[in-house]
Design a protein around this motif. Structure first.
Motif, short mmCIF file in Angstrom:
data_model
loop_
_atom_site.label_atom_id
_atom_site.label_comp_id
_atom_site.label_asym_id
_atom_site.label_seq_id
_atom_site.Cartn_x
_atom_site.Cartn_y
_atom_site.Cartn_z
N PRO A 213 -9.03 2.21 39.40
CA PRO A 213 -10.00 3.16 38.86
C PRO A 213 -9.86 4.56 39.47
O PRO A 213 -10.70 5.00 40.23
CB PRO A 213 -11.35 2.52 39.20
CG PRO A 213 -11.08 1.63 40.35
CD PRO A 213 -9.63 1.23 40.30
N TYR B 180 -7.79 -3.55 42.97
CA TYR B 180 -7.73 -2.78 44.19
C TYR B 180 -8.88 -3.17 45.12
O TYR B 180 -9.98 -3.47 44.69
CB TYR B 180 -7.73 -1.31 43.79
CG TYR B 180 -8.70 -0.40 44.48
CD1 TYR B 180 -9.95 -0.21 43.95
CD2 TYR B 180 -8.34 0.25 45.64
CE1 TYR B 180 -10.84 0.64 44.58
CE2 TYR B 180 -9.22 1.10 46.27
CZ TYR B 180 -10.48 1.28 45.73
OH TYR B 180 -11.35 2.11 46.35
N GLN C 1 -15.87 8.73 43.79
CA GLN C 1 -15.42 7.33 43.77
C GLN C 1 -13.93 7.22 43.48
O GLN C 1 -13.25 6.35 44.00
CB GLN C 1 -16.15 6.57 42.66
CG GLN C 1 -17.49 6.03 43.04
CD GLN C 1 -18.19 5.43 41.82
OE1 GLN C 1 -17.65 5.43 40.71
NE2 GLN C 1 -19.39 4.94 42.02
N ARG C 2 -13.45 8.09 42.61
CA ARG C 2 -12.10 7.90 42.08
C ARG C 2 -11.03 8.69 42.82
O ARG C 2 -9.88 8.28 42.86
CB ARG C 2 -12.08 8.28 40.59
CG ARG C 2 -12.84 7.28 39.76
CD ARG C 2 -12.99 7.73 38.34
NE ARG C 2 -13.64 6.70 37.53
CZ ARG C 2 -13.00 5.84 36.76
NH1 ARG C 2 -11.69 5.89 36.65
NH2 ARG C 2 -13.64 4.93 36.08
N VAL D 124 -1.52 8.80 36.08
CA VAL D 124 -2.28 8.44 34.88
C VAL D 124 -1.81 7.08 34.36
O VAL D 124 -2.60 6.17 34.15
CB VAL D 124 -2.13 9.51 33.79
CG1 VAL D 124 -2.86 9.08 32.53
CG2 VAL D 124 -2.64 10.84 34.27
N LEU E 16 -9.57 11.14 33.54
CA LEU E 16 -9.29 12.41 32.87
C LEU E 16 -8.85 12.19 31.43
O LEU E 16 -9.37 12.83 30.50
CB LEU E 16 -8.21 13.16 33.66
CG LEU E 16 -7.79 14.52 33.11
CD1 LEU E 16 -8.95 15.48 33.11
CD2 LEU E 16 -6.66 15.10 33.93
N GLU F 36 -3.46 3.06 34.83
CA GLU F 36 -3.83 2.24 33.69
C GLU F 36 -3.18 0.86 33.81
O GLU F 36 -3.83 -0.16 33.63
CB GLU F 36 -3.43 2.91 32.38
CG GLU F 36 -4.22 2.33 31.22
CD GLU F 36 -3.55 2.49 29.88
OE1 GLU F 36 -2.37 2.89 29.84
OE2 GLU F 36 -4.20 2.21 28.87
N TYR G 39 -6.87 8.36 35.03
CA TYR G 39 -7.32 7.60 33.89
C TYR G 39 -8.65 8.13 33.37
O TYR G 39 -8.86 8.24 32.17
CB TYR G 39 -7.41 6.12 34.28
CG TYR G 39 -7.55 5.24 33.09
CD1 TYR G 39 -6.70 5.41 32.01
CD2 TYR G 39 -8.55 4.29 33.02
CE1 TYR G 39 -6.84 4.63 30.89
CE2 TYR G 39 -8.68 3.50 31.89
CZ TYR G 39 -7.83 3.69 30.83
OH TYR G 39 -7.97 2.93 29.71
#
Lengths: 551, 297, 356
Positions: free
Chosen positions: C302, C204, C130-131, C293, C308, C297, C306
């Motif tokens: 998503p 998004y 998904q990410r 990262v 991680l 945020e 983030y």
């Protein structure tokens, strides 16, 4: 070259930043006008609305339809692991999502009373040891499965073994017996728990899992796309990022929820949420604690100060020096000026209190007989007599708590004490309590009813790992209070407990936690645009009544 | 996070990035202005941060009175105003600069000493030892630096000294690469080869020929990376793993200032602009140094 | 993390193209098997990558295990009792020895299972699935913006060093390099989302839903990454171009032939500078990830970065190891692609016998 480069970069950077911060206000103002204009056009367009009236919306008539995006701070509410109440270890922070998806057996209404939602009442039997909870008939989960007492009983049995800290805090030594009875479910406890129903607020007992969907999807998948009987059903869920919900077609109250779509989005911090709302990326934000930012929100949006149920308190460990000595504890009382902290840090919005409840709590008393107030000279005298007083003051790692700790440090040093500060993350904080070696801490103590959640029992009873007080006298008072269903008798026990805490100087109370929720104009709902009492720290917004008249 | 990337990247091709304007044909003092101006500025800044508080009484950076909370810029006695708990911003800037400079000196110093040593040793040993050492460093460099810093700080606990260790884990391998790259060019020079053939010991060659030749480029590089370290510290603070408040540092002033940017922009702008000027001074100085003393070719 | 990495000397084409001589002797048989040097390079790289990727995940697991606290107490928070923590501890199998847990995980990986997140039992492969597209799109978009800004600007600067364009660019690049990314991101939101309302501040839209909306959503995040990057690369490329123009023999020859500066710059010098540029770009894919990262945020994307950082906070070992594994894989692939690009950029570099 250096001068040229330096000046030019500086100018560029400053211009960028100043454009940003300076002209935000005017941009936002025009945005508000746009909102109002939009509201006007839509209201004339849709004159026929079949929506039922909202009892708690401050006289506003909400329109059916529309959508709302609610922003949530990633540091607390905005990071949800999964949304199956049985496996969600973070349930206390996820009240909004769980309430929206699962609904509640009993809601905490604006008047501070329990309101029937999926349950239709309760009855104490068997010498008040058994509680019969009646379940609303004809309710369906969002996938069409019937909402039955059997499903509730199965859910409760599973709840007893879950690892969420949001399961109800029973003070019981044997496992409660749960049975299906005609029209409801009964639970039999070893000892009387008068606050059982109130304790369901924000607890896992309030959210009922759809057994069919759970069996079909399996626990892992169900945690991402849970099925409940609440006002909304899940469209998609990216944990800790975005949760998209839509109206539950099987919801038991006809015409509700008002909204067609409800989306939750995680944001980096309150500042980012503010900008996002100005930019139209969100319509509401929960749990603003910074007073200066609350003011910024208030100048563009509807800002609601939520009635608080928990005050800040200063917890002392009576088993570790120097606070084994009551004189040292009294010095803390004498040196603490809650009023000044409240005024300077929080704008003095909430009354300074002397007990473990806040105004919206069930047993709130502002004044406690024998409570020691601020008298700096006496604090100084004690410190002098004791030959100095040094200790480590700790709190949780968040801006508000840290700022308060810093201010407290200054106050105590004014009285001649020597204070070292420590901040811990949640995990480290728990570990620190477990060592039993801590000296003094800034915490919150309180809940809608004192027996539940992070209430007085959590901070002051002998058997709680988060307590620095070990007094059988206090334990007995609090147990008696919890075991009595008569409100006036309970009030008496709690007043005695508060007086005992003051007499023994087990820790001063400061003032209620200040929480604000905000929403754009012409939108809202109970807890968003009208005040709603907090369950622990934040109120459980009644999402079925949330509306957005702009869309 | 400009920091993260450039910290690593500049190390890989330091020469090219350092070069801003091709060698100009100025003469004498005019040519040296780009060393003197930023140099004097930085010395003044160091003086203010480290010595000024001893000569002249300034308010303490922490433990300010709650009565002075939230004063605006230009208040009497608090020229840059105060924070939400009444700490003097000017004083925090000075003491915060001290913390930030300490971190910079320690991180770049460790990088220079340890990384430089590893790099030179790798280059002098050649062969398998060199390959193994450089590949190990490659792994660290290629690992997402930010994650590494967070893991180290989480493991050791947030404090100034632990942050220094965490940042040094990034600076050491990058310095090692720069040192090795320089040492490799030097070791191929005819006089070094001649010294080797005439029986000089490796460590003697390293001390006499290699180190003196690469030291200026390493120093230049250290100055250039200094600003990067401050930005990195700010970024780590933003995620809550930096210098724990209330102790000030420029990084955590920026990080906390950002959280109330719309309500109190000065709390963000003041440290940001200070950092910006400092970074520009550091960059200009490192360029000037490079131009003046050259680098290994 | 990065398996057969290139050497330090980005300016040294022979090294950049060759590298790692000798350590592939065990695979000589493959040379006889395949007559295509490019294919040989690809296969060799992939084989070398496997132990490196296992090593990187092991290092991650060791580091996570050394951290104080465990998933059970991290997930339950402050108001959990020790019994509750212990219960969850057993449920998550954290009582098993570290090596056993890692061994089970890595065996699972070789069977195609990345395990399940400790936070919610969601399969790690699904979370990454998904990410990853979001982080991937962010990196690609930012890289394209960066290239489109830095290459033409560097050429304009190198054409007239010390000129107006050059000075402005150098100043701006230093400015963008001196502002922390999280401040830059918020300023972008203020200026472009709040004041001008041209781009969204948060969130998004999947590219499958609307390409236009998706690109609009990614614009501010991508620029927040691209501008500091461009600040760096424009300096890099400009310096290299100037050096080529001033000192290289072929430039003198070309000038003698009567070609104009601009022609030489774009046709010859740029082509030569590009190798160093591509090398560094490839080397820094892992570091580029660190940028995402913060941006993820701030802009509520998503993505993987983030997840991680959150995973590290929650001590969610399977999730963190899974993400690190995927990142290591990406770095290996990008480095391989970089190497293959050399042949396209510079015809002198072909993967013949000597080069591999």
């Amino acid at each position: 070259m250096f001068i040229g480069a330096g000046m030019a970069s500086l100018v560029v950077a400053m211009v960028l930043m100043l454009i940003g911060t300076g002209s935000m206000a005017s941009a936002a103002r025009s945005h508000d006008l746009a909102n109002v204009a939009a509201a006007h056009t839509t209201s004339s367009a849709h004159t026929t609305s079949s929506a039922p009236p909202c009892p708690y919306c401050g006289g506003v008539t909400p329109k059916e339809g529309g959508s709302m995006t609610v922003l949530e701070w990633t540091g607390y509410e905005g990071s949800w692991p999964g949304l199956d109440p049985e496996t969600d270890t973070d349930g206390g922070a996820d009240i909004s999502y769980l309430d929206a998806i699962f609904g509640e057996l009993f809601e905490l209404g604006p008047t501070g009373a329990n309101v029937d939602d999926l349950a239709t009442g309760y009855k104490f039997t068997n010498g008040t040891k058994t509680i019969d909870v009646f379940i609303r008939k004809g309710v369906k989960f969002s996938d069409g499965e019937s909402f039955t007492p059997t499903a509730v009983a199965a859910d409760w049995k599973a709840d007893l073994t879950t690892s969420c800290s949001c399961k109800p805090t029973f003070d019981q030594k044997t496992t409660p017996v749960i049975k299906v009875i005609p029209g409801g479910v009964s639970i039999t406890l070893q000892y009387v728990d008068a606050s059982f129903i109130s304790a369901m607020q924000g607890s896992i007992f309030n959210w009922i899992v759809a057994p069919g969907a759970l069996a079909k999807e399996g626990a892992a998948k169900y945690a991402i796309t849970p099925v409940g009987a609440g006002p909304f059903e899940v469209v998609s869920d990216t944990p800790s990022s975005v949760l998209v919900l839509k109206k539950n077609p099987h919801y038991w109250q006809t015409g509700l929820p008002y909204l067609n779509n409800l989306t939750f989005k995680s944001v980096a911090n309150t500042e980012a949420a503010y900008e996002a709302m100005l930019a139209g990326a969100g319509q509401a934000y929960e749990d603003i604690s910074s007073p200066s930012l609350a003011k910024s929100f208030g100048s563009h949006f509807t800002l609601t100060s939520e009635p608080s149920t928990s005050p800040y308190d200063i917890q002392v460990n009576t088993s570790i020096k120097p606070f084994t000595n009551i004189t040292a504890r009294k010095a803390i009382y004498y040196a603490t000026t809650a009023k000044l902290l409240d005024t300077k840090l929080f704008g003095g919005k909430t009354p300074v209190g002397e007990s473990f409840e806040a105004p919206a709590g069930k047993f709130y008393e502002q004044k406690v007989p024998g409570y020691i107030g601020y008298t700096l000279s006496k604090a100084k005298a004690i410190v002098k007599k004791l030959g100095g007083l040094s200790f480590t003051l700790f709190t949780i790692e968040n801006v508000q708590a840290q700022e308060m700790d810093e201010a407290l440090q200054t106050m105590y040093e004014d009285a001649g004490m020597h204070v070292t500060l420590k901040e811990y993350t949640l995990t480290a904080l728990v570990a620190e309590f477990e060592t039993g070696k801590w000296q003094i801490a800034l915490q919150t103590a309180g809940a809608y009813t004192p027996a539940t959640g992070v209430g007085v029992a959590f901070r002051f009873t002998s058997h709680s790992p988060f307590s620095g007080v070990h007094s059988t006298q206090l334990d007995t008072l609090l147990e008696e209070a919890a075991g009595t269903t008569d409100t006036s008798v309970r009030q008496k026990y709690y007043d005695d407990a508060a007086a005992l805490i003051a007499k023994e100087a087990w820790g001063p109370f400061l003032f209620p936690i200040n929480g604000y929720d905000t929403v754009i104009h012409n939108a809202g709902g109970p807890g968003l645009s009208t005040p709603l009492a907090a369950v622990d720290v934040v109120p459980a917004i009644l999402w079925e009544y949330a509306y957005n008249n702009n869309s | 996070m400009a920091a993260l990337l450039s910290e690593t990247e500049t190390q890989i091709l330091p020469e090219a990035v350092l070069e801003e304007i091709p060698v100009r044909r100025g003469r004498g003092w005019v040519r040296s202005l780009d060393i003197y101006i930023p140099g004097v500025f930085l010395l003044a800044l160091l003086f203010v941060c480290f010595i000024w508080p001893y000569l002249y009484t300034i308010p303490p950076p922490v433990g300010g009175s709650i009565l002075d909370a939230g004063l605006p810029v230009g208040s009497p006695g608090h020229i840059f105003g105060t924070t939400a708990v009444g700490n003097d911003v000017m004083s925090r800037l000075i003491y915060g600069g001290r913390t930030s400079f300490e971190i910079v000196f320690a991180v770049q110093g460790l990088g220079l000493a340890v990384g430089g040593l590893i790099g030179v040793m790798a280059a002098m040993m050649r062969g398998v030892a060199e390959t193994v050492a450089m590949r190990l460093l490659d792994v660290i460099i290629a690992f997402p630096a930010f994650v590494l810093v967070v893991v180290i700080v989480l493991g050791l606990g947030a404090s100034e000294i632990n942050l220094i260790w965490a940042l040094a884990v990034i600076s050491v391998p990058t310095f090692a690469r720069v040192a090795r790259a320089g040492a490799v060019t030097v070791r191929e020079r005819t006089y070094v080869v001649a010294a080797e053939l005439s029986g000089s010991k490796r460590w003697q060659i390293a001390l006499r020929h290699v180190v003196p030749n690469i030291i200026t480029s390493l120093l230049t590089f250290a100055v250039l990376g200094a600003g990067v370290v401050v930005i990195l510290e700010a970024t780590v603070s933003y995620f809550g793993y930096g210098i724990p408040p209330p102790g000030p540092s420029w990084g955590n002033m920026i990080a906390t200032g950002q959280t109330t940017m719309s309500a109190r922009p000065s709390l963000l702008l003041i440290p940001c602009i200070t950092l910006l000027i400092t970074v520009i001074a550091l960059n200009t100085l490192s360029e000037g140094m490079r131009r003046r003393w050259g680098a290994v070719r | 993390m990065i398996a057969p990495s290139r050497g330090a000397g980005g300016n040294d084409p022979s090294r950049a193209a060759g590298g790692d001589k000798g350590d592939g002797s065990g695979l000589r048989w493959w040379a006889a098997f395949s007559s295509s040097p490019t294919l040989r390079l690809v296969v060799r790289r992939i084989l070398v990558a496997i132990p490196v990727m296992v090593g990187v995940t092991f290092l991650t697991a060791v580091l996570l295990n050394l951290l104080p606290g465990d998933a059970a107490s991290a997930l339950l928070g402050a108001d959990a009792t020790p019994q509750e923590v212990h219960q969850l501890y057993l449920k998550l199998h954290l009582n098993e020895p570290f090596f056993v847990r890692y061994w089970q995980w890595i065996v699972g990986v070789f069977h195609g299972h990345l395990g399940a997140s400790l936070q919610n039992g969601q399969p790690v492969a699904q979370i990454i699935g998904q990410r990853l597209p979001i982080t991937f799109e962010l990196i690609v978009f930012a890289s394209i913006v960066m290239l489109l800004i830095s290459i033409p600007l560097a050429m304009l600067c190198a054409r007239r060093p010390g000129g107006v364009v050059d000075r402005i660019t150098m100043v701006l690049s230093m400015g963008f390099l001196s502002v922390p990314q999280f401040v830059l991101g918020l300023i972008f939101v203020l200026v472009f989302a709040v004041i001008f309302r041209v781009f969204p501040a948060l969130g998004y839209t999947p590219i499958t839903q609307s390409v236009g909306e998706n690109l609009r959503d990614f614009t501010l995040p991508a620029f927040s990454i691209a501008l500091p990057l461009a600040g760096f690369y424009v300096r890099l490329l400009r310096a290299d171009l100037i050096e080529q123009m001033e000192s290289q023999d072929y430039v003198v020859t070309a000038r003698a032939k009567g070609f104009g500066s601009w022609y030489i710059l774009t046709r010859h010098a740029f082509r030569n500078s590009l190798i160093g540029f591509v090398t560094i770009f490839g080397l820094n894919v892992a570091t580029l990830f660190a940028y995402t990262v913060i941006v993820e945020e701030i802009f509520g994307l998503p993505g993987l970065g983030y997840a991680l950082i959150n995973g590290v906070g929650d001590r969610d070992a399977p999730l963190v190891q899974g993400i690190v594994l995927v990142l290591a894989g990406i770095v290996v692939i990008v480095n391989l692609l970089t190497d293959l690009t050399y042949g396209v950029i510079d015809p002198r570099v072909r993967y013949g016998r000597s080069a591999v």
